[in-house]
Scaffold this motif. Structure first.
Motif: not given
Length: 183
Positions: A65, A67, A137-138, A141, A150, A152, A154, A163, A168, A170
């Motif tokens: 995912l 951003d 995005l939140r 998730v 997951l 993410v 960002t 997240v 998730a 990051v």
């Protein structure tokens, strides 16, 4: 062969949400000092390492995912917004083709805004309407089943914190930009 076995065991441990095997009983009893809440990847890779991103996306049923504008403003700030979106979506298409991961890219949008004219195969592009892309995005998730890998992308610390609390991984925007430059 040993690396394959270690990676398989690490993936299984993560899928089953088992505690890390590096903690010894005495470590669990010792007084705790201040700890930094970060998750290292296999073989101690940091979130800034593009190899960690590759490793995570090779996991079965992984979902990336992104951003969107957070990444494009990091990597391509001199381009127009339409060119930034096109360049990112094209790069994500190559990531999706190379890893087999599900890829969703979220951009801040306005009602009636059309998706990019050139969409890459395997990349879902969403424009937030009535909310910011961070909240989209939140919600994405939160909608995923527990145990799914997951990732993410960002650099927004508030989004990252939220997240991560839901399980998730990051990865900073600069890491994805670096990965896309090598594709």
């Amino acid at each position: 062969l040993l690396d394959t076995i270690v990676d398989a065991a690490s993936g299984l441990r993560h899928e089953l949400a088992l505690p890390p095997a590096t903690d010894l009983p005495a470590d669990l009893v010792a007084p705790e000092g201040p700890r930094v809440a970060s998750r290292a990847g296999s073989r101690g890779r940091s979130a800034d390492d593009p190899a960690l991103l590759d490793e995570l996306l090779r996991q079965p049923w992984a979902h990336l995912l992104v951003d969107g504008y957070n990444v494009t403003k990091t990597g391509y700030p001199d381009l127009t917004l339409a060119e930034q979106r096109r360049r990112l979506v094209d790069g994500l298409g190559r990531v999706a083709a190379g890893t087999g991961a599900e890829v969703t890219c979220c951009f801040d949008g306005q009602p009636g805004q059309a998706p990019p004219s050139t969409q890459a195969r395997g990349v879902r592009v969403l424009f937030s309407v009535g909310e910011i892309a961070d909240d989209l995005l939140r919600r994405l998730v939160a909608a995923e089943p527990a145990g799914r890998v997951l990732v993410v992308v960002t650099s927004d610390q508030a989004v990252a914190r939220d997240v991560e609390a839901r399980g998730a991984w990051v990865v900073p925007s600069a890491t994805l930009v670096a990965r896309l430059q090598h594709l």
